[in-house]
Write a protein that holds these residues in place. Structure first.
Motif, PDB file in Angstrom:
ATOM      1  N   LEU A  83       4.821   0.196  16.682  1.00 54.33           N
ATOM      2  CA  LEU A  83       4.686   1.496  17.345  1.00 54.33           C
ATOM      3  C   LEU A  83       5.533   2.561  16.660  1.00 54.33           C
ATOM      4  N   LEU A  84       6.752   2.198  16.289  1.00 52.24           N
ATOM      5  CA  LEU A  84       7.619   3.161  15.604  1.00 52.24           C
ATOM      6  C   LEU A  84       7.034   3.562  14.248  1.00 52.24           C
ATOM      7  N   LEU A  85       6.404   2.619  13.564  1.00 51.35           N
ATOM      8  CA  LEU A  85       5.783   2.944  12.287  1.00 51.35           C
ATOM      9  C   LEU A  85       4.532   3.796  12.470  1.00 51.35           C
ATOM     10  N   THR A  86       3.827   3.606  13.565  1.00 51.43           N
ATOM     11  CA  THR A  86       2.596   4.348  13.811  1.00 51.43           C
ATOM     12  C   THR A  86       2.875   5.810  14.133  1.00 51.43           C
ATOM     13  N   VAL A  87       3.985   6.074  14.807  1.00 49.54           N
ATOM     14  CA  VAL A  87       4.349   7.454  15.136  1.00 49.54           C
ATOM     15  C   VAL A  87       4.608   8.207  13.833  1.00 49.54           C
ATOM     16  N   PRO A  88       3.977   9.350  13.630  1.00 54.24           N
ATOM     17  CA  PRO A  88       4.189  10.070  12.375  1.00 54.24           C
ATOM     18  C   PRO A  88       5.626  10.572  12.260  1.00 54.24           C
ATOM     19  N   GLY A  89       6.274  10.192  11.196  1.00 55.30           N
ATOM     20  CA  GLY A  89       7.634  10.639  10.950  1.00 55.30           C
ATOM     21  C   GLY A  89       8.406   9.614  10.152  1.00 55.30           C
ATOM     22  N   PHE A  90       9.382  10.106   9.413  1.00 54.70           N
ATOM     23  CA  PHE A  90      10.150   9.218   8.550  1.00 54.70           C
ATOM     24  C   PHE A  90      11.281   8.519   9.296  1.00 54.70           C
ATOM     25  N   LEU A  91      11.884   9.177  10.270  1.00 58.67           N
ATOM     26  CA  LEU A  91      12.977   8.533  11.014  1.00 58.67           C
ATOM     27  C   LEU A  91      12.445   7.393  11.880  1.00 58.67           C
ATOM     28  N   SER A  92      11.342   7.636  12.578  1.00 56.60           N
ATOM     29  CA  SER A  92      10.754   6.566  13.388  1.00 56.60           C
ATOM     30  C   SER A  92      10.236   5.459  12.480  1.00 56.60           C
ATOM     31  N   GLY A  93       9.689   5.805  11.318  1.00 59.28           N
ATOM     32  CA  GLY A  93       9.239   4.801  10.362  1.00 59.28           C
ATOM     33  C   GLY A  93      10.391   3.959   9.845  1.00 59.28           C
ATOM     34  N   ALA A  94      11.518   4.605   9.567  1.00 57.98           N
ATOM     35  CA  ALA A  94      12.697   3.864   9.105  1.00 57.98           C
ATOM     36  C   ALA A  94      13.191   2.917  10.194  1.00 57.98           C
ATOM     37  N   ALA A  95      13.191   3.376  11.443  1.00 62.61           N
ATOM     38  CA  ALA A  95      13.596   2.497  12.553  1.00 62.61           C
ATOM     39  C   ALA A  95      12.642   1.315  12.677  1.00 62.61           C
ATOM     40  N   GLY A  96      11.344   1.559  12.518  1.00 61.87           N
ATOM     41  CA  GLY A  96      10.370   0.470  12.568  1.00 61.87           C
ATOM     42  C   GLY A  96      10.566  -0.519  11.437  1.00 61.87           C
ATOM     43  N   LEU A  97      10.831  -0.022  10.236  1.00 62.27           N
ATOM     44  CA  LEU A  97      11.070  -0.920   9.101  1.00 62.27           C
ATOM     45  C   LEU A  97      12.339  -1.742   9.302  1.00 62.27           C
ATOM     46  N   ILE A  98      13.363  -1.128   9.869  1.00 62.24           N
ATOM     47  CA  ILE A  98      14.603  -1.865  10.140  1.00 62.24           C
ATOM     48  C   ILE A  98      14.350  -2.988  11.138  1.00 62.24           C
ATOM     49  N   LEU A  99      13.502  -2.725  12.145  1.00 61.87           N
ATOM     50  CA  LEU A  99      13.195  -3.767  13.134  1.00 61.87           C
ATOM     51  C   LEU A  99      12.418  -4.932  12.537  1.00 61.87           C
ATOM     52  N   LEU A 100      11.844  -4.762  11.372  1.00 62.52           N
ATOM     53  CA  LEU A 100      11.132  -5.863  10.724  1.00 62.52           C
ATOM     54  C   LEU A 100      12.081  -6.818  10.013  1.00 62.52           C
ATOM     55  N   LEU A 101      13.309  -6.374   9.739  1.00 62.53           N
ATOM     56  CA  LEU A 101      14.287  -7.228   9.063  1.00 62.53           C
ATOM     57  C   LEU A 101      14.793  -8.288  10.032  1.00 62.53           C
ATOM     58  N   PRO A 102      14.888  -9.546   9.588  1.00 62.59           N
ATOM     59  CA  PRO A 102      15.274 -10.633  10.502  1.00 62.59           C
ATOM     60  C   PRO A 102      16.580 -10.412  11.265  1.00 62.59           C
ATOM     61  N   PRO A 103      17.678  -9.920  10.662  1.00 62.52           N
ATOM     62  CA  PRO A 103      18.896  -9.738  11.467  1.00 62.52           C
ATOM     63  C   PRO A 103      18.708  -8.698  12.582  1.00 62.52           C
ATOM     64  N   ALA A 104      18.057  -7.594  12.258  1.00 67.56           N
ATOM     65  CA  ALA A 104      17.827  -6.560  13.270  1.00 67.56           C
ATOM     66  C   ALA A 104      16.856  -7.058  14.331  1.00 67.56           C
ATOM     67  N   ARG A 105      15.869  -7.815  13.914  1.00 67.59           N
ATOM     68  CA  ARG A 105      14.887  -8.352  14.846  1.00 67.59           C
ATOM     69  C   ARG A 105      15.556  -9.316  15.830  1.00 67.59           C
ATOM     70  N   LYS A 106      16.490 -10.124  15.326  1.00 65.29           N
ATOM     71  CA  LYS A 106      17.200 -11.076  16.188  1.00 65.29           C
ATOM     72  C   LYS A 106      18.034 -10.340  17.235  1.00 65.29           C
TER      73      LYS A 106
END
Length: 153
Positions: A83-106
């Protein structure tokens, strides 16, 4: 919660626009638009994948007689990233990409689980996330015979 959302949403929009303008000036507005579209496309694909993954994990856990909580909360975090990646914008996209990383996801999965456990009864939380661990504090028992302790996820 509503008040924070009412103040946070316009602030996030202003920040997104500012970052877009700065990046547009740096790399060109055409490339910035393409980058936003690419992030949104990745987010849509991730939403589809995580939605299917959540459903399959829930069904597999239910069929195996295991609590589905961990699989479902991991998929909820993945859906949030999508959802964060779908929202147009670089900050929300960066937050979405960070959530894909295993430590952040955990870390996020633990937060989602704690949030869910606070909003349902102990019996439902036990069914969904499995048996709870109890930490007992040693000391003198109360006059009513109760043991003081806390439930630890």
């Amino acid at each position: 919660m509503g008040r924070a959302l009412a103040l946070g949403a316009p602030l996030a929009a202003v920040l997104e626009i500012a970052v877009f303008v700065l990046l547009g000036e740096w790399i060109g507005y055409g490339w910035a638009v393409l980058a936003v579209l690419a992030l949104s496309f990745v987010g849509m694909m991730l939403l589809r994948r995580e939605g299917m993954r959540a459903w399959r994990g829930f069904v597999a856990s239910a069929n195996a007689g295991q609590p589905p909580g961990e699989r479902v909360t991991d998929s909820v975090v993945g859906l949030g990233a999508g959802l964060l990646l779908t929202v147009p914008g670089f900050l929300s996209g960066a937050a979405g990409l960070i959530l894909l990383l295993p430590p952040a996801r955990k870390v996020a999965r633990g937060g989602v689980q704690r949030w869910a456990e606070r909003r349902v009864s102990a019996a439902v939380a036990g069914d969904f996330f499995g048996p709870r661990k109890v930490k007992v504090h040693r000391g003198t028992p109360e006059s009513d015979g109760a043991i003081e302790g806390e439930i630890v996820p």
